[in-house]
Design an enzyme around this catalytic site. Structure first.
Site, PDB file in Angstrom:
ATOM      1  N   GLY A 109       0.769  -2.564   4.448  1.00 42.55           N
ATOM      2  CA  GLY A 109       0.006  -1.330   4.532  1.00 42.55           C
ATOM      3  C   GLY A 109      -1.195  -1.416   5.445  1.00 42.55           C
ATOM      4  N   HIS A 167      -3.571   3.561   2.485  1.00 46.82           N
ATOM      5  CA  HIS A 167      -4.848   3.564   3.195  1.00 46.82           C
ATOM      6  C   HIS A 167      -5.033   4.788   4.092  1.00 46.82           C
ATOM      7  CE1 HIS A 167      -6.204   0.042   1.304  1.00 46.82           C
ATOM      8  NE2 HIS A 167      -5.126  -0.627   1.657  1.00 46.82           N
ATOM      9  N   GLU A 186       4.247   2.579  -6.690  1.00 49.14           N
ATOM     10  CA  GLU A 186       3.495   1.562  -7.455  1.00 49.14           C
ATOM     11  C   GLU A 186       2.722   2.257  -8.558  1.00 49.14           C
ATOM     12  OE1 GLU A 186       0.885  -0.794  -5.077  1.00 49.14           O
ATOM     13  OE2 GLU A 186       2.462  -1.355  -3.690  1.00 49.14           O
ATOM     14  N   THR A 189      -8.738  -3.330  -3.893  1.00 46.81           N
ATOM     15  CA  THR A 189      -7.298  -3.081  -3.768  1.00 46.81           C
ATOM     16  C   THR A 189      -6.649  -3.919  -4.868  1.00 46.81           C
ATOM     17  OG1 THR A 189      -5.396  -3.300  -2.291  1.00 46.81           O
ATOM     18  CG2 THR A 189      -7.159  -4.898  -1.993  1.00 46.81           C
ATOM     19  N   THR A 190      -5.316  -3.943  -4.948  1.00 47.37           N
ATOM     20  CA  THR A 190      -4.668  -4.733  -5.997  1.00 47.37           C
ATOM     21  C   THR A 190      -4.948  -6.205  -5.728  1.00 47.37           C
ATOM     22  OG1 THR A 190      -2.962  -3.049  -5.935  1.00 47.37           O
ATOM     23  CG2 THR A 190      -2.495  -4.996  -7.242  1.00 47.37           C
ATOM     24  N   ARG A 202      -7.848   7.283  -6.815  1.00 47.20           N
ATOM     25  CA  ARG A 202      -8.870   7.097  -5.782  1.00 47.20           C
ATOM     26  C   ARG A 202      -8.336   7.262  -4.359  1.00 47.20           C
ATOM     27  NH1 ARG A 202      -9.880   0.663  -5.800  1.00 47.20           N
ATOM     28  NH2 ARG A 202     -10.256   1.048  -7.977  1.00 47.20           N
ATOM     29  N   ARG A 238      -2.908   5.551  -8.353  1.00 47.12           N
ATOM     30  CA  ARG A 238      -3.754   4.797  -9.288  1.00 47.12           C
ATOM     31  C   ARG A 238      -4.214   5.709 -10.419  1.00 47.12           C
ATOM     32  NH1 ARG A 238      -5.967  -0.206  -6.729  1.00 47.12           N
ATOM     33  NH2 ARG A 238      -7.160  -0.334  -8.645  1.00 47.12           N
ATOM     34  N   ASN A 242       3.389   0.816   3.429  1.00 48.43           N
ATOM     35  CA  ASN A 242       2.516   1.331   2.370  1.00 48.43           C
ATOM     36  C   ASN A 242       1.465   2.243   3.022  1.00 48.43           C
ATOM     37  OD1 ASN A 242       0.157   1.481   0.726  1.00 48.43           O
ATOM     38  ND2 ASN A 242       0.928  -0.187  -0.536  1.00 48.43           N
ATOM     39  N   HIS A 300       0.970   4.114  -3.928  1.00 48.80           N
ATOM     40  CA  HIS A 300       0.422   3.681  -5.222  1.00 48.80           C
ATOM     41  C   HIS A 300      -0.424   4.826  -5.776  1.00 48.80           C
ATOM     42  CE1 HIS A 300      -2.209   0.406  -7.433  1.00 48.80           C
ATOM     43  NE2 HIS A 300      -1.709   1.314  -8.252  1.00 48.80           N
ATOM     44  N   HIS A 336       1.180  -7.980   0.678  1.00 56.75           N
ATOM     45  CA  HIS A 336      -0.274  -7.943   0.505  1.00 56.75           C
ATOM     46  C   HIS A 336      -0.950  -8.803   1.562  1.00 56.75           C
ATOM     47  CE1 HIS A 336      -3.479  -6.366  -2.102  1.00 56.75           C
ATOM     48  NE2 HIS A 336      -4.167  -7.276  -1.450  1.00 56.75           N
ATOM     49  N   GLY A 337      -1.709  -8.153   2.418  1.00 54.73           N
ATOM     50  CA  GLY A 337      -2.477  -8.869   3.438  1.00 54.73           C
ATOM     51  C   GLY A 337      -1.669  -9.333   4.630  1.00 54.73           C
ATOM     52  N   GLU A 339       7.985  -8.707  -6.595  1.00 51.44           N
ATOM     53  CA  GLU A 339       7.304  -8.704  -5.297  1.00 51.44           C
ATOM     54  C   GLU A 339       6.258  -9.804  -5.371  1.00 51.44           C
ATOM     55  OE1 GLU A 339       6.125  -4.996  -3.486  1.00 51.44           O
ATOM     56  OE2 GLU A 339       4.402  -5.954  -2.535  1.00 51.44           O
TER      57      GLU A 339
END
Ligand code: PXP
Length: 248
Positions: free
Chosen positions: A223, A10, A79, A109-110, A58, A54, A7, A52, A201-202, A160
């Site tokens: 990511g 960032h 995404e 973030t999400t 952003r 958004r 991802n 992603h 995620h994370g 996911e």
């Protein structure tokens, strides 16, 4: 083998920290360039790229996605939220897959999974729209049986699983096992419902040791940790180049 989706959001976060309301990326000349980083990630072994876009733009800009697509070597997992505007945008970009995520303008973030069970009809409609266009969908959900069952009910081929709670619990051994157990049950339920189970995620260079024990996960989308490491590993070259150019 568990696949790795990288991802690159960032990369765009770093760029937009300086060029906040600037949506013109000047063909990628404004550094750092998410498309260029995506191509590098592909050369380094990424199995796919996630971006992603958004609603508030952003970080990733539509232009980033379009430029990436011009020379992509793997596949794009885009995404987007369930909003009509974003569904239309995703259809026009023709990614290889779409991951449907919740969006809350105040979040960093999400932060949580999508409430598929609570938005069954809209979710079903969006999934059908993408499947009719030949684009498989993945519902980004917490490892909660109700959300897994709802995702199967609306016939999304993939989910996911949100690994954020597990990642946050990593340094607390008791909680870590509990969160890993919840993810394992979610993975097993998903597979038994006929879903392809991705996760993310994370996930970072520490907790991947635990994450990879979820061996029925098809692909991890990672990511922040990868982009962070690339910033530190690239610093020496960046300083040396600027130093040389200043004095040439
Ligand atoms: N999967 C989804 C659906 C996400 O929204 C994100 C974060 O943008 C990730 C995976 C990757 O999370 P991280 O950047 O923490 O690795």
């Amino acid at each position: 083998m568990i696949l790795l989706g990288v991802n690159v959001d960032h990369v765009a976060t770093i760029r937009q920290a300086r060029y906040r309301d600037e949506t013109n990326t000047h063909g990628g000349f404004v550094e750092p360039d998410p498309a260029a980083m995506a191509w590098l990630a592909e050369e380094a072994g990424a199995d796919g790229i996630t971006m992603h876009v958004r609603e508030d733009r952003r970080h990733v800009q539509v232009e980033d996605v379009q430029r990436y697509l011009e020379r992509k070597k793997t596949r794009l997992n885009l995404e987007v939220s369930l909003s009509a505007e974003m569904v239309e945008l995703a259809l026009s970009l023709k990614p290889e897959s779409v991951c449907l995520v919740p969006e809350n303008r105040k979040e960093v973030t999400t932060e949580g999974g999508l409430d598929v069970a609570g938005n069954l009809e809209r979710s079903r409609e969006v999934v059908r729209t993408f499947l009719d266009a030949g684009i498989p969908t993945s519902m980004f959900i917490d490892p909660d049986p109700a959300q897994l069952e709802a995702s199967a009910e609306i016939e999304s081929p993939w989910v996911e699983l949100h690994t954020g709670s597990f990642a946050r619990a990593w340094f607390d051994s008791e909680n870590r096992e509990k969160e890993l157990g919840t993810l394992r049950s979610g993975m097993e339920l998903g597979v038994s419902l006929g879903l392809r189970v991705n996760a993310g995620h994370g996930i970072n260079y520490q907790n991947v040791e635990g994450a990879k024990t979820l061996d029925q996960v098809y692909e991890y989308n990672i990511g922040h940790s990868i982009i962070s490491r690339s910033v530190s590993n690239g610093l020496a070259e960046a300083v040396q180049t600027m130093r040389r150019m200043l004095n040439e």
